[in-house]
Design a protein around this motif. Structure first.
Motif, PDB file in Angstrom:
ATOM      1  N   GLY A  72      48.308  40.194  29.053  1.00  0.00           N
ATOM      2  CA  GLY A  72      47.278  41.222  28.965  1.00  0.00           C
ATOM      3  C   GLY A  72      47.612  42.523  29.674  1.00  0.00           C
ATOM      4  N   GLY A  73      48.770  42.602  30.318  1.00  0.00           N
ATOM      5  CA  GLY A  73      49.191  43.837  30.961  1.00  0.00           C
ATOM      6  C   GLY A  73      48.305  44.231  32.133  1.00  0.00           C
ATOM      7  N   GLU A  74      48.241  45.565  32.390  1.00  0.00           N
ATOM      8  CA  GLU A  74      47.462  46.062  33.528  1.00  0.00           C
ATOM      9  C   GLU A  74      45.996  45.683  33.407  1.00  0.00           C
ATOM     10  OE1 GLU A  74      45.767  50.274  35.334  1.00  0.00           O
ATOM     11  OE2 GLU A  74      47.367  50.344  33.816  1.00  0.00           O
ATOM     12  N   MET A  75      45.423  45.828  32.194  1.00  0.00           N
ATOM     13  CA  MET A  75      43.994  45.558  32.037  1.00  0.00           C
ATOM     14  C   MET A  75      43.710  44.072  32.157  1.00  0.00           C
ATOM     15  SD  MET A  75      42.790  48.452  32.020  1.00  0.00           S
ATOM     16  CE  MET A  75      41.105  47.826  31.934  1.00  0.00           C
ATOM     17  N   GLY A  76      44.679  43.228  31.786  1.00  0.00           N
ATOM     18  CA  GLY A  76      44.499  41.774  31.994  1.00  0.00           C
ATOM     19  C   GLY A  76      44.384  41.458  33.459  1.00  0.00           C
ATOM     20  N   GLU A  77      45.240  42.085  34.258  1.00  0.00           N
ATOM     21  CA  GLU A  77      45.199  41.842  35.703  1.00  0.00           C
ATOM     22  C   GLU A  77      43.908  42.374  36.295  1.00  0.00           C
ATOM     23  OE1 GLU A  77      48.635  43.591  37.373  1.00  0.00           O
ATOM     24  OE2 GLU A  77      50.049  42.229  36.374  1.00  0.00           O
ATOM     25  N   ARG A  78      43.477  43.583  35.828  1.00  0.00           N
ATOM     26  CA  ARG A  78      42.235  44.148  36.362  1.00  0.00           C
ATOM     27  C   ARG A  78      41.033  43.262  35.994  1.00  0.00           C
ATOM     28  NH1 ARG A  78      42.298  49.065  38.624  1.00  0.00           N
ATOM     29  NH2 ARG A  78      44.182  50.354  38.408  1.00  0.00           N
ATOM     30  N   ILE A  79      41.009  42.720  34.789  1.00  0.00           N
ATOM     31  CA  ILE A  79      39.883  41.836  34.391  1.00  0.00           C
ATOM     32  C   ILE A  79      39.861  40.587  35.261  1.00  0.00           C
ATOM     33  CG2 ILE A  79      39.021  40.364  32.506  1.00  0.00           C
ATOM     34  CD1 ILE A  79      40.031  42.533  30.570  1.00  0.00           C
ATOM     35  N   LEU A  80      41.058  40.009  35.526  1.00  0.00           N
ATOM     36  CA  LEU A  80      41.143  38.802  36.363  1.00  0.00           C
ATOM     37  C   LEU A  80      40.674  39.072  37.784  1.00  0.00           C
ATOM     38  CD1 LEU A  80      44.506  37.160  35.236  1.00  0.00           C
ATOM     39  CD2 LEU A  80      42.201  36.196  34.986  1.00  0.00           C
ATOM     40  N   SER A  81      41.011  40.282  38.299  1.00  0.00           N
ATOM     41  CA  SER A  81      40.679  40.567  39.700  1.00  0.00           C
ATOM     42  C   SER A  81      39.277  41.147  39.861  1.00  0.00           C
ATOM     43  CB  SER A  81      41.706  41.558  40.265  1.00  0.00           C
ATOM     44  OG  SER A  81      41.659  42.786  39.545  1.00  0.00           O
ATOM     45  N   PHE A  82      38.573  41.410  38.780  1.00  0.00           N
ATOM     46  CA  PHE A  82      37.249  42.022  38.842  1.00  0.00           C
ATOM     47  C   PHE A  82      36.192  40.971  39.195  1.00  0.00           C
ATOM     48  CE2 PHE A  82      33.368  43.944  37.166  1.00  0.00           C
ATOM     49  CZ  PHE A  82      33.487  45.250  37.622  1.00  0.00           C
ATOM     50  N   ASP A  83      35.210  41.329  40.005  1.00  0.00           N
ATOM     51  CA  ASP A  83      34.119  40.415  40.380  1.00  0.00           C
ATOM     52  C   ASP A  83      33.040  40.485  39.303  1.00  0.00           C
ATOM     53  OD1 ASP A  83      32.262  38.820  41.537  1.00  0.00           O
ATOM     54  OD2 ASP A  83      31.844  40.147  43.256  1.00  0.00           O
ATOM     55  N   ALA A 126      26.307  41.270  33.921  1.00  0.00           N
ATOM     56  CA  ALA A 126      25.495  40.503  32.973  1.00  0.00           C
ATOM     57  C   ALA A 126      26.290  39.392  32.299  1.00  0.00           C
ATOM     58  CB  ALA A 126      24.915  41.434  31.907  1.00  0.00           C
ATOM     59  N   VAL A 127      27.654  39.516  32.242  1.00  0.00           N
ATOM     60  CA  VAL A 127      28.448  38.477  31.558  1.00  0.00           C
ATOM     61  C   VAL A 127      28.755  37.306  32.471  1.00  0.00           C
ATOM     62  CG1 VAL A 127      29.463  40.137  29.973  1.00  0.00           C
ATOM     63  CG2 VAL A 127      30.602  39.664  32.149  1.00  0.00           C
ATOM     64  N   GLY A 128      28.556  37.461  33.790  1.00  0.00           N
ATOM     65  CA  GLY A 128      28.755  36.383  34.740  1.00  0.00           C
ATOM     66  C   GLY A 128      30.226  36.109  34.998  1.00  0.00           C
ATOM     67  N   PRO A 129      30.527  35.072  35.819  1.00  0.00           N
ATOM     68  CA  PRO A 129      31.911  34.738  36.172  1.00  0.00           C
ATOM     69  C   PRO A 129      32.711  34.364  34.933  1.00  0.00           C
ATOM     70  CG  PRO A 129      30.367  33.657  37.643  1.00  0.00           C
ATOM     71  CD  PRO A 129      29.538  34.208  36.549  1.00  0.00           C
ATOM     72  N   ILE A 130      34.031  34.541  35.049  1.00  0.00           N
ATOM     73  CA  ILE A 130      34.917  34.305  33.901  1.00  0.00           C
ATOM     74  C   ILE A 130      34.818  32.882  33.397  1.00  0.00           C
ATOM     75  CG2 ILE A 130      37.360  34.206  33.217  1.00  0.00           C
ATOM     76  CD1 ILE A 130      37.891  36.577  34.962  1.00  0.00           C
ATOM     77  N   GLU A 131      34.670  31.916  34.339  1.00  0.00           N
ATOM     78  CA  GLU A 131      34.654  30.512  33.912  1.00  0.00           C
ATOM     79  C   GLU A 131      33.437  30.182  33.055  1.00  0.00           C
ATOM     80  OE1 GLU A 131      33.465  30.727  38.339  1.00  0.00           O
ATOM     81  OE2 GLU A 131      34.947  31.610  36.992  1.00  0.00           O
ATOM     82  N   THR A 132      32.433  31.084  33.049  1.00  0.00           N
ATOM     83  CA  THR A 132      31.230  30.819  32.239  1.00  0.00           C
ATOM     84  C   THR A 132      31.270  31.533  30.906  1.00  0.00           C
ATOM     85  OG1 THR A 132      30.041  32.701  33.177  1.00  0.00           O
ATOM     86  CG2 THR A 132      29.884  30.602  34.374  1.00  0.00           C
ATOM     87  N   TRP A 133      32.388  32.309  30.669  1.00  0.00           N
ATOM     88  CA  TRP A 133      32.431  33.112  29.433  1.00  0.00           C
ATOM     89  C   TRP A 133      32.544  32.213  28.212  1.00  0.00           C
ATOM     90  CZ3 TRP A 133      36.336  37.566  30.754  1.00  0.00           C
ATOM     91  CH2 TRP A 133      35.763  38.392  31.752  1.00  0.00           C
ATOM     92  N   PRO A 134      31.854  32.566  27.123  1.00  0.00           N
ATOM     93  CA  PRO A 134      31.957  31.779  25.900  1.00  0.00           C
ATOM     94  C   PRO A 134      33.342  31.944  25.272  1.00  0.00           C
ATOM     95  CG  PRO A 134      30.681  33.761  25.507  1.00  0.00           C
ATOM     96  CD  PRO A 134      30.918  33.683  26.986  1.00  0.00           C
ATOM     97  N   GLN A 135      33.678  30.964  24.404  1.00  0.00           N
ATOM     98  CA  GLN A 135      34.992  30.986  23.769  1.00  0.00           C
ATOM     99  C   GLN A 135      35.172  32.220  22.878  1.00  0.00           C
ATOM    100  OE1 GLN A 135      37.529  28.896  24.444  1.00  0.00           O
ATOM    101  NE2 GLN A 135      38.766  30.292  23.188  1.00  0.00           N
ATOM    102  N   MET A 162      43.109  36.033  42.372  1.00  0.00           N
ATOM    103  CA  MET A 162      42.069  35.041  42.082  1.00  0.00           C
ATOM    104  C   MET A 162      42.647  34.048  41.078  1.00  0.00           C
ATOM    105  SD  MET A 162      38.356  35.601  40.318  1.00  0.00           S
ATOM    106  CE  MET A 162      37.781  36.613  41.642  1.00  0.00           C
ATOM    107  N   ASN A 163      42.562  32.774  41.400  1.00  0.00           N
ATOM    108  CA  ASN A 163      43.008  31.720  40.484  1.00  0.00           C
ATOM    109  C   ASN A 163      41.822  31.199  39.721  1.00  0.00           C
ATOM    110  OD1 ASN A 163      45.712  31.754  41.282  1.00  0.00           O
ATOM    111  ND2 ASN A 163      45.264  30.491  43.091  1.00  0.00           N
ATOM    112  N   ILE A 164      41.929  31.352  38.462  1.00  0.00           N
ATOM    113  CA  ILE A 164      40.827  30.902  37.604  1.00  0.00           C
ATOM    114  C   ILE A 164      41.390  29.936  36.576  1.00  0.00           C
ATOM    115  CG2 ILE A 164      39.042  31.636  35.970  1.00  0.00           C
ATOM    116  CD1 ILE A 164      39.034  34.316  37.347  1.00  0.00           C
ATOM    117  N   GLU A 165      40.790  28.774  36.534  1.00  0.00           N
ATOM    118  CA  GLU A 165      41.261  27.776  35.572  1.00  0.00           C
ATOM    119  C   GLU A 165      40.940  28.212  34.155  1.00  0.00           C
ATOM    120  OE1 GLU A 165      39.512  24.065  36.527  1.00  0.00           O
ATOM    121  OE2 GLU A 165      40.430  23.916  38.507  1.00  0.00           O
TER     122      GLU A 165
END
Length: 967
Positions: free
Chosen positions: A12-23, A28-37, A1-4
Motif C-alpha cells: 500500500g505504499g506511504e498511504m498504507g503505512e499511514r492508514i496502519l498507523s492512524f488511530d 466513525a469507522v472504528g478500529p481496523i480489526e472491526t472493518w467489514p470485508q 502497530m501490529n494488527i492481525e
C-alpha cells in the motif's frame, strides 16, 4: 502497530503505512480489526493501484486515498490531514460541486462521470482552479447497499489550459493574417491543385472556387519573373532543400491590370519516402516596400551626386578595411589624386601608404568601434606631394554611417586649414611686434575701448603730449581731457566709433589746461577704428604728432603768402563754378562708349574707336597709353594731366581721372571717368611760380626748422607703415577666418537646404536620408563652432591688456557662477566647499574674471570621475603681490608630462566630453595679459588643482565698492 489480518494493506505504499498507523478508534469507522470485508477489499484495490483513487466511506463519508492521488494535493494542501476525516469538513471549498453526485451514488443511483470539470481546491497555500476528469462509483457493503463512493480521477488542468491556449493561438493567427493583410495558399503537389483565401484570389483575379490549377495562378505572374518562380517551387519540392520557399515577384491582375509586388514565403512537407505531399505558405503585398526601396536607391544616387558636387572634401569608406566607396573632387585633391578610378575600391592605406603610423587610421577605427563621431580641429597630416612628404592641417569630421543598427561605413569631411594655421602663427609673431613698436615709438599712440572711450593703453609720448601725468590707464578719455568738450574731438571719436570710418586731422588747433592755464597746441592726429571678428568697432587707436612749433613758424610767414592765397582762392572758385566732362570707356580702353562734353570737349553718344586721335595731341598719346596700360594691369585708378583737343579746335589742358567698374569675379566691366578743364590752372601756375620765387628768400629762415619737422615726419611715417603692415596681416587673418571659412560652410548649408527642398516628402521622411542630412548638418554646426572659437581666441589676443578694468569681488563672481551652473552641479551630484574669507577686491576686468572662473568650475564638473562623488574645493588667499584663487577637484586628473599641452590652443586631454579645447588657452592668455600667471597640479584618476595669480592693485578697495561695481 501490529494488527492481525492486515494483509489487505500489503503493497500500500506511504498511504498504507499511514492508514496502519492512524488511530481509527476515534472515527466513525472504528478500529481496523472491526472493518467489514467490503472496506478491506476496496482499500486493497485502491492502495495497490497506480491510478489516482479516492474513497468516501460510511454515512460521514470518511476519506481514504492512495499514493497516486497524493500529488493532486500539491506541496501545501490537505495531505495528510485529510486521511480519516469527513469529506464535508475537508472539501468545504468544492463540496457544493461534488456533494450532489456523492449523494446520488450513495442513494443507489448509477455511477457518475465528468470530463474536464472545474473544481477549485485549496493547495499550495491558496485556492486554485483545477480541472478534473473523474467518476463516482458505488462500493457495496455486506448488505448489498452502497457503503461508500469510489472516486477515480485524473487532473486535466494542463490539458484544458493547453487547449485554451491553442484556441487563442488559432484565433490570433487568423487575426494576424487578416491584420497583416496576408494571402495564404495550399498546393497539393500530386494534383497541382491550389487552395487560397479570399485575398489571394482577389490579388490573382481568380474565381471564388474551392480549388484552381496551379498553372493558372503561375500564368498571372509577370513574364520576367515567371520562370524564376517555377524554378523556386521545383527546388522546394526537393527533399535536400529542406522544403524552404522564399521569393519576391510581380503579379498583374488579369481583370484590373493592377501590378503588385509580393513576397511568397512557405515550405513543402515530405512523407517518409521524402516525397512532397503538401506545399503551403503566405503571400505579403510588398509593393510599398519595393517602391520605397527603389526610391531609396534613387536617393542614394542623389546623395552620391551631392557628395560629388559639395565644395567641401567628402568621402565614404566602408568596413574596417576602409575601402573607398566614393569621394568628391576636393577630397581627391587633398589626397593628391587626379581620377576617382585611382582610389574607388581600394583601401585608404593602399591609396595613401604614407598614412601608416599616422593617427588618422586609428581615429577612423575608433569611430567604427564606438559608434561615436570624431571632430578634430587643425589635425596634422603628412601627405606625399611629388616625392616629398608635406605637413598639412585639416579640420576633420568622421561620422559613423549606420545601417540596420550597425556601423558599416564612415563619412569623411575635411577642410584644409593649413593656410589658416600658418597665418595664425604669423599673427602671434606680429602681435608681439605690434606691442613692442607701440611701446617704443617716439610718437604719441593711445588705444581707447568701448563707447565710453576708456583708455586701455597710452605710451609715454602721448602721456607727455596730454600733459596730465601717468595715471590715465582705465579712465575715460573725456575725464582725462575735459577741456576738449567743445572742440569737436569727442564728436569725431563718436563718429569713428559709429561709422567705422577713420578720421584724420592736420594741424588743427586745440587748447589744453596746463596747471590751470589755457594753452593752444597744434596736432596732426588720427582716430583709426578697431574691428572685431564680426566687423563691429570695439575701440579706437589715437596716433599723432605735436606740430605746434612748426605751425607757429608758418604763421610768421603767412603775411608773405597772402597774394598766393588770394590767387589760389580765385582758382578754387573757378573750379567749383566749372562743370567736369564725364566719359565711359570699354574695359580695354579701345572704345570710348560715351562722352558728355559740357562745352569743353566734343560730345559723343556712340562708341568710338578713334577717340585717341580726336581728343589727344600726338605728343601726349604715348604717355596716355602707358598710364592706361598700368591702370588696366593693376585694376586701379587712372589719373593723368595732359593736353587735349578742345571742342573749339584749340589745345587745352585737362586732369583726367577714371575708376574701373568691377564684376563680382573682379573683372573690369567698364571705366567711368571725369575730365576737368585745367587750362586756366596751368596758366595760373606760371604766375604762382613767380610768386614762389619771391617767397624763397622768406622761407630760407624756416628751412632749418622745416628739416627737423621733416625728419620727425619720416620717423612717424616709417613707424606707421610698419604698424599698417602688421595690422593688415591681422586683418587678413580675421578676414580669412570669417570669410574664407564661413563662405564654403554657408554654401554647403544652402546646398543641403536646396536638396532637401527638392526631395519628395516621402524621401525626406526616409530614415536613412534623414539620418545622413542630420550627420552633415551636425558637421556644419561643429565647423561653425570651431570658427567662433577661433574668433574668440583672436579677440583675446588682440585685446591684450586693453579690457576695461574696474573693482571686482571674486567671491561674488564665484557665487554667481555656482548659481548659473546649479543644474549641471545637481546632475553631477557634486559637493562644493567654498572659502572666500581672505578674498579681497581687486582691479580687473569683470568680464575676464568671470570667464576665468567659469572655465575652471565648469571644467571641474565636466571632467568628473565616475568612480567617486565629485568634490570641488574653492578658496582664496594672498601671496606676496598676488591674490590667489585655487580650484581643486577629485575628478579624472591629467598627465603633466607635457604641461604646455594643457594650455595649448585646441588641445584636449579627454575626448569623451563635448568641448573645443580653447577654454584653458583663453584663461592663460587673459591672466598673463593682466600681469598674472596660472599654475596646475594634477594626477591621473586623483584630480587637479588650478591656481590663478591675480596681480593686486596698489590701492585696494573695500568689498562694498567691489560688490557695487559687480552689480
Amino acid at each position: 502497530m501490529n494488527i492481525e489480518n492486515a494483509g489487505f494493506m500489503a503493497g500500500g505504499g506511504e498511504m498504507g503505512e499511514r492508514i496502519l498507523s492512524f488511530d481509527w478508534s476515534e472515527t466513525a469507522v472504528g478500529p481496523i480489526e472491526t472493518w467489514p470485508q467490503s472496506l478491506r477489499t476496496i482499500l486493497s484495490v485502491i492502495l495497490n493501484s497506480k491510478f489516482p483513487m479516492f474513497l468516501y466511506w460510511g454515512p460521514e463519508l470518511i476519506c481514504f486515498y492512495n499514493d497516486a492521488f497524493r500529488p493532486s494535493f500539491g506541496i501545501e494542501g490537505k495531505h495528510p490531514r485529510l486521511l480519516g476525516k469527513p469529506g464535508r469538513e475537508f472539501w468545504a471549498e468544492a463540496w457544493h460541486e461534488v456533494e450532489p453526485s456523492i449523494t446520488h451514488v450513495m442513494a443507489g443511483g448509477e455511477a457518475v462521470w465528468h470530463e474536464d470539470q472545474l473544481i477549485p481546491i485549496y493547495r499550495n497555500g491558496k485556492i486554485e482552479n483545477v480541472y478534473w476528469t473523474y467518476s463516482f462509483s458505488p462500493v457495496h457493503d455486506e448488505s448489498g447497499t452502497p457503503g461508500g463512493v469510489l472516486v477515480t480521477s485524473i487532473e486535466s488542468t494542463q490539458k484544458v489550459l493547453t487547449l485554451t491556449r491553442l484556441e487563442e493561438t488559432a484565433d490570433e493567427l487568423i487575426f494576424a493574417i487578416e491584420a497583416t493583410e496576408l494571402a495564404t495558399w495550399d498546393v497539393n503537389p500530386h494534383t497541382n491543385k491550389l487552395k487560397g483565401n479570399r485575398r489571394l484570389k482577389e490579388w490573382f483575379g481568380l474565381e471564388a472556387h474551392e480549388e484552381v490549377d496551379l498553372q493558372k495562378a503561375v500564368n498571372i505572374i509577370a513574364e520576367q519573373d515567371r520562370q524564376r518562380v517555377i524554378d523556386a517551387i521545383q527546388r522546394a519540392y526537393q527533399f535536400s532543400s529542406g522544403g524552404q520557399y522564399d521569393i519576391e515577384y510581380t503579379i498583374i491582375n488579369p481583370l484590373t491590370k493592377q501590378q503588385r509586388y509580393i513576397r511568397a514565403k512557405g515550405r513543402a512537407w515530405f512523407n517518409q519516402n521524402k516525397v512532397a505531399y503538401r506545399f503551403n505558405g503566405t503571400l505579403q503585398d510588398v509593393t510599398t516596400r519595393v517602391l520605397a526601396r527603389k526610391r531609396l536607391e534613387e536617393s542614394e544616387i542623389r546623395f552620391r551626386s551631392l557628395i560629388e558636387q559639395a565644395p567641401v572634401a567628402i568621402a565614404l569608406t566602408r568596413g574596417r578595411e576602409m575601402v573607398i566607396e566614393t569621394m568628391n573632387a576636393p577630397m581627391l585633391r587633398n589626397l593628391g589624386k587626379e581620377n576617382l578610378e585611382e582610389v574607388v575600391g581600394k583601401t585608404l592605406l593602399e591609396s595613401m601608404p604614407e598614412l601608416k603610423d599616422q593617427p588618422v587610421l586609428d581615429i577612423i577605427l575608433g569611430v567604427l568601434d564606438t559608434r561615436k563621431p570624431f571632430n578634430g580641429s587643425e589635425v596634422p597630416v603628412s601627405i606625399k606631394v611629388g616625392e616629398n612628404l608635406q605637413q598639412f592641417y585639416f579640420n576633420l569630421a568622421y561620422t559613423p554611417f549606420i545601417e540596420e543598427g550597425k556601423v558599416t561605413a564612415v563619412i569623411h569631411v575635411a577642410v584644409d586649414v593649413t593656410e589658416l594655421v600658418n597665418a595664425r602663427k604669423k599673427v602671434e609673431e606680429n602681435e608681439q611686434q605690434v606691442h613692442d613698436i607701440i611701446e617704443s615709438s617716439p610718437f604719441p599712440i593711445g588705444v581707447f575701448f568701448g563707447k565710453e572711450m576708456h583708455i586701455q593703453f597710452a605710451n609715454k609720448a602721448i602721456q607727455n603730449s596730454w600733459r596730465k601725468g601717468p595715471n590715465v590707464i582705465g579712465k575715460r578719455y573725456r575725464d582725462v581731457l575735459p577741456e576738449l568738450e567743445n572742440q569737436t574731438v569727442f564728436e569725431q571719436l563718436n563718429r569713428v566709433f559709429e561709422t567705422g570710418i577713420p578720421f584724420h586731422s592736420s594741424n588743427d588747433p586745440l587748447y589744453l589746461l596746463i596747471n590751470g592755464q589755457r594753452q593752444t597746441f597744434y596736432y596732426n592726429y588720427s582716430f583709426t577704428p578697431l574691428f572685431n571678428a564680426s566687423g563691429e568697432v570695439y575701440g579706437i587707436i589715437n596716433s599723432g604728432v605735436d606740430n605746434t612749433d612748426l605751425i607757429l613758424a608758418q604763421q610768421r610767414v603767412e603775411k608773405y603768402a597772402q597774394e598766393l592765397q588770394e590767387s589760389e582762392q580765385r582758382f578754387r572758385l573757378f573750379v567749383q563754378a566749372s562743370n567736369d566732362t564725364l566719359y565711359r570707356m570699354s574695359p580695354d580702353w579701345q572704345q570710348m562708349l560715351k562722352l558728355e562734353g559740357r562745352n569743353f570737349l566734343a560730345a559723343t553718344d556712340k562708341p568710338k574707336t578713334t577717340w585717341i586721335d580726336e581728343y589727344l595731341p600726338p605728343e601726349d598719346q604715348s604717355r596716355a597709353f602707358e598710364t592706361i596700360k598700368e591702370a588696366i594691369r593693376t585694376k586701379g585708378i587712372f589719373e593723368l594731366e595732359h593736353r587735349v583737343l578742345k571742342a573749339d579746335g584749340t589745345v587745352g589742358w585737362t586732369f583726367s581721372r577714371a575708376i574701373p567698374v568691377l564684376s563680382q569675379e573682379g573683372e573690369i566691366i567698364e571705366w567711368f571717368g571725369a575730365a576737368t578743364d585745367i587750362t586756366q590752372k596751368k596758366q595760373a601756375e606760371q604766375k604762382l611760380l613767380r610768386l614762389a620765387e619771391e617767397l624763397a628768400a622768406a622761407n630760407k629762415g624756416l628751412r632749418s626748422s622745416s628739416e627737423q619737422v621733416q625728419e620727425s615726419n619720416k620717423m612717424l611715417t616709417s613707424s606707421n607703415q610698419k604698424l599698417s603692415f602688421i595690422n593688415a596681416d591681422m586683418d587678413n587673418f580675421i578676414y580669412t577666418a570669417s570669410h574664407d571659412l564661413r563662405a564654403p560652410i554657408s554654401n554647403i548649408e544652402g546646398l543641403m537646404n536646396t536638396i532637401l527642398r527638392n526631395l519628395t516628402e516621402e524621401s525626406r521622411q526616409d530614415p536613412k536620408i534623414e539620418r545622413l542630412f542630420g550627420m552633415v548638418t551636425d558637421s556644419i554646426a561643429r565647423f561653425n563652432r570651431t570658427i567662433n572659437d577661433l574668433s574668440e581666441i583672436t579677440k583675446v589676443q588682440r585685446e591684450g591688456t586693453s579690457q576695461e578694468v574696474a573693482p571686482v569681488d571674486l567671491a561674488h563672481i564665484v557665487r554667481e557662477i555656482h548659481l548659473d551652473l546649479s543644474a549641471q552641479i545637481e546632475k553631477a551630484a557634486a559637493t562644493f566647499e567654498i572659502d572666500m574669507q581672505q578674498c579681497i577686491p581687486l582691479h580687473f576686468s569683470a568680464k575676464n574674471a568671470r570667464s576665468i572662473i567659469y572655465n575652471l568650475i565648469s571644467n571641474a564638473v565636466k571632467y568628473r570621475s565616475a568612480e567617486r562623488p565629485l568634490l570641488v574645493q574653492i578658496h582664496c588667499y594672498k601671496q606676496g603681490e598676488f591674490l590667489v584663487l585655487q580650484v581643486q577637484d577629485n575628478g579624472l586628473g591629467m598627465d603633466l608630462s607635457d604641461e604646455n599641452k594643457i594650455f595649448a590652443m585646441f588641445k584636449r586631454l579627454h575626448d569623451h566630453v563635448e568641448g573645443s579645447g580653447v577654454g584653458l588657452y583663453i584663461v592663460k592668455k587673459i591672466v598673463e595679459n593682466a600681469g598674472g600667471k596660472i599654475e596646475v597640479e594634477s594626477k591621473v584618476n586623483e584630480g587637479s588643482i588650478f591656481r590663478v595669480y591675480f596681480k593686486q592693485s596698489a590701492n585696494p578697495l573695500s568689498k562694498t565698492e567691489a560688490s557695487e561695481n559687480n552689480e
